[in-house]
Design a protein around this motif. Structure first.
Motif, PDB file in Angstrom:
ATOM      1  N   ARG A 108       0.839  -1.194   0.000  1.00 37.58           N
ATOM      2  CA  ARG A 108       0.000   0.000   0.000  1.00 37.58           C
ATOM      3  C   ARG A 108       0.874   1.244   0.000  1.00 37.58           C
TER       4      ARG A 108
ATOM      5  N   THR B 144       0.342   5.722  -0.045  1.00 37.93           N
ATOM      6  CA  THR B 144      -0.488   6.927  -0.093  1.00 37.93           C
ATOM      7  C   THR B 144       0.412   8.068  -0.531  1.00 37.93           C
TER       8      THR B 144
ATOM      9  N   ALA C 116      -1.772  -1.362  -3.789  1.00 41.98           N
ATOM     10  CA  ALA C 116      -2.948  -0.517  -3.566  1.00 41.98           C
ATOM     11  C   ALA C 116      -2.442   0.902  -3.303  1.00 41.98           C
TER      12      ALA C 116
END
Length: 136
Positions: free
Chosen positions: A78, A80, A110
């Protein structure tokens, strides 16, 4: 996602393919949390004001930190991204993809991308945080 046996990309039947990211990831192993990295060197020096250059450096910083835990880019599940200019991000997607693959390979965890008003370091144009799962 790569063919890493401890990670599996989640893609619901009938959904359009995700381009440059995974909708979700299931993984088993040791979890490593990486704090937000910006586009400066380990000496905390910005070598460029360019968005792509800073993004590439932030990714390189993530890879360096992950290596300290015994991990590699394909262990990231993941990410961000916080960007200060959505228009520049969208206008430079081809360059961004090339720089991303040069550092991360063809591994697409992701991801979320969020535009922010500013980052804590005034010269920073991007900050990226990541989570990785390493084999046990």
């Amino acid at each position: 996602m790569s063919t890493n046996p401890i990670h599996r990309a989640l893609h619901p039947a009938g959904w359009k393919p995700a381009k440059g990211y995974a909708n979700g990831v299931v993984a088993k192993g040791r979890t490593v949390f990486l704090g937000g990295q910006i586009g400066w060197t380990g000496e905390q020096v910005f070598e460029t004001e360019d968005f792509i250059g800073q993004m590439r450096q932030a990714l390189a910083n993530i890879v360096d930190i992950l290596r300290e835990a015994g991990g590699r880019p394909e262990h990231i599940v993941r990410m961000t991204w916080f960007v200060t200019d959505k228009a520049e991000y969208l206008a430079r997607l081809d360059e961004l993809g090339q720089a991303y693959r040069a550092v991360m390979g063809k591994h697409f965890p992701a991801m979320s991308v969020v535009q922010v008003v500013a980052l804590m370091e005034d010269a920073a144009k991007v900050e990226i945080e990541a989570t990785a799962v390493l084999p046990e």
